[in-house]
Design a protein around this motif. Structure first.
Motif, PDB file in Angstrom:
ATOM      1  N   ALA A   1       0.838  -1.204   0.000  1.00  0.00           N
ATOM      2  CA  ALA A   1       0.000   0.000   0.000  1.00  0.00           C
ATOM      3  C   ALA A   1       0.873   1.254   0.000  1.00  0.00           C
ATOM      4  O   ALA A   1       0.551   2.250  -0.659  1.00  0.00           O
TER       5      ALA A   1
ATOM      6  N   ALA B   1       2.132   1.599  -3.487  1.00  0.00           N
ATOM      7  CA  ALA B   1       1.123   2.216  -4.360  1.00  0.00           C
ATOM      8  C   ALA B   1       1.154   3.735  -4.253  1.00  0.00           C
ATOM      9  O   ALA B   1       1.015   4.450  -5.257  1.00  0.00           O
ATOM     10  N   LYS B   2       1.340   4.233  -3.044  1.00  0.00           N
ATOM     11  CA  LYS B   2       1.414   5.692  -2.878  1.00  0.00           C
ATOM     12  C   LYS B   2       2.668   6.239  -3.546  1.00  0.00           C
ATOM     13  O   LYS B   2       2.633   7.283  -4.201  1.00  0.00           O
TER      14      LYS B   2
ATOM     15  N   ALA C   1       2.405   6.208  -7.424  1.00  0.00           N
ATOM     16  CA  ALA C   1       1.481   7.252  -7.875  1.00  0.00           C
ATOM     17  C   ALA C   1       2.144   8.624  -7.870  1.00  0.00           C
ATOM     18  O   ALA C   1       1.756   9.510  -8.637  1.00  0.00           O
TER      19      ALA C   1
ATOM     20  N   SER D   1      -4.096   6.136   3.336  1.00  0.00           N
ATOM     21  CA  SER D   1      -5.553   6.238   3.322  1.00  0.00           C
ATOM     22  C   SER D   1      -6.069   6.444   1.898  1.00  0.00           C
ATOM     23  O   SER D   1      -5.453   7.141   1.090  1.00  0.00           O
ATOM     24  N   GLY D   2      -7.212   5.824   1.586  1.00  0.00           N
ATOM     25  CA  GLY D   2      -7.833   6.036   0.286  1.00  0.00           C
ATOM     26  C   GLY D   2      -7.323   5.093  -0.780  1.00  0.00           C
ATOM     27  O   GLY D   2      -7.240   3.883  -0.580  1.00  0.00           O
ATOM     28  N   GLU D   3      -6.965   5.657  -1.930  1.00  0.00           N
ATOM     29  CA  GLU D   3      -6.579   4.847  -3.086  1.00  0.00           C
ATOM     30  C   GLU D   3      -5.387   3.932  -2.831  1.00  0.00           C
ATOM     31  O   GLU D   3      -5.409   2.756  -3.248  1.00  0.00           O
ATOM     32  N   PRO D   4      -4.310   4.377  -2.156  1.00  0.00           N
ATOM     33  CA  PRO D   4      -3.211   3.449  -1.892  1.00  0.00           C
ATOM     34  C   PRO D   4      -3.654   2.226  -1.091  1.00  0.00           C
ATOM     35  O   PRO D   4      -3.196   1.107  -1.362  1.00  0.00           O
TER      36      PRO D   4
ATOM     37  N   GLU E   1      -6.634   0.831  -1.134  1.00  0.00           N
ATOM     38  CA  GLU E   1      -7.403  -0.036  -2.031  1.00  0.00           C
ATOM     39  C   GLU E   1      -6.485  -0.831  -2.956  1.00  0.00           C
ATOM     40  O   GLU E   1      -6.696  -2.025  -3.198  1.00  0.00           O
ATOM     41  N   ARG E   2      -5.456  -0.185  -3.461  1.00  0.00           N
ATOM     42  CA  ARG E   2      -4.524  -0.878  -4.350  1.00  0.00           C
ATOM     43  C   ARG E   2      -3.690  -1.895  -3.571  1.00  0.00           C
ATOM     44  O   ARG E   2      -3.349  -2.973  -4.102  1.00  0.00           O
TER      45      ARG E   2
ATOM     46  N   ARG F   1      -9.103  -7.830   2.606  1.00  0.00           N
ATOM     47  CA  ARG F   1      -9.635  -6.518   2.980  1.00  0.00           C
ATOM     48  C   ARG F   1      -9.740  -6.389   4.499  1.00  0.00           C
ATOM     49  O   ARG F   1      -9.358  -5.348   5.070  1.00  0.00           O
TER      50      ARG F   1
END
Length: 247
Positions: free
Chosen positions: A38, A41-42, A45, A191-194, A196-197, A219
């Protein structure tokens, strides 16, 4: 009358704005996916280049023939990388379940450090006990070899054959980040999109997780411990590291 004190975050935010290249060094397919992905992912991005170095193919991790497992897990790891924007994946052939701290292992890691030239290396805890309980033997060997390889990669006189024979001069890493350490110093807000990915990257290991009796849903697992970690950083969800500034 004095106001009641408000609890402050107990950890520092990792100063990752200047990171350019991050190398994650772990023992098995799926090791990065238990939270660290996660953060990856951040980073991706934000334009940071991230590479994974897996020291084994995880062929002993499922109740099926090792050669079949090797192929299956490589495919799942590639899908997990895709979920968080990682294109560079290297899987070595050290024996799964029997990974041994050795000069050969240190050299293999140092070689990739010199090739990729990361300013950050991420690895897992080498302690016998870590945040999830008793640590697995391969994880301990991988983490210990990695911290030594970081130094080896920056020493002209250790593994000089990498420079002389392979054209790989020394390279100094600026940060070493250790995931799973029970004494974290820094955190990354995922938090958020990272988040989820990161969850999607663990879900990519569906066949492997299906072989583990009672394994919680990705999850539920990732949400659970990242929300707890987030409290220490003052955010909804976080991934924590013990961070060492090397230079």
């Amino acid at each position: 009358m004095s106001q009641p004190s408000v609890a402050q975050p107990s950890l520092e935010v990792l100063p990752d704005a200047d990171f350019e290249r991050v190398l994650c060094v772990v023992a098995h397919p799926d090791d990065v996916e238990y939270g660290t992905s996660a953060a990856v992912a951040k980073w991706t991005a934000a334009g940071i280049e991230v590479a994974y170095l897996l020291l084994t193919a995880g062929e002993a991790g499922m109740q099926r023939p090792p050669e079949e497992t090797r192929v299956l897990r490589a495919g799942e790891q590639r899908a997990a990388c895709d979920a968080v924007g990682v294109t560079s994946l290297t899987m070595l052939d050290h024996p799964d379940g029997m990974l041994v701290y050795s000069l050969d292992l240190r050299r293999d890691i140092a070689r990739v450090i010199r090739q990729f030239k990361p300013d950050v290396v991420v690895t897992g805890s080498w302690d016998i006990e870590f945040i999830a309980g008793l640590n697995q033997a391969d994880h301990r060997a991988a983490g210990l070899a990695c911290i030594d390889a970081v130094r080896d990669a920056d020493n002209t006189w250790v593994f000089p054959e990498l420079a002389a024979g392979e054209g790989l001069p020394k390279w100094g890493t600026s940060w070493l980040l250790v995931s799973g350490d029970s004494r974290p110093t820094h955190g990354v807000d995922i938090s958020g999109e990272p988040l989820e990915r990161g969850i999607a990257s663990l879900e990519a290991h569906g066949a492997y997780l299906g072989d583990i009796p009672g394994h919680p849903a990705p999850r539920d697992l990732i949400n659970g411990f990242t929300s707890q970690s987030g409290k220490a950083l003052g955010v909804p969800n976080a991934v924590l590291f013990r961070a060492y500034k090397l230079r």
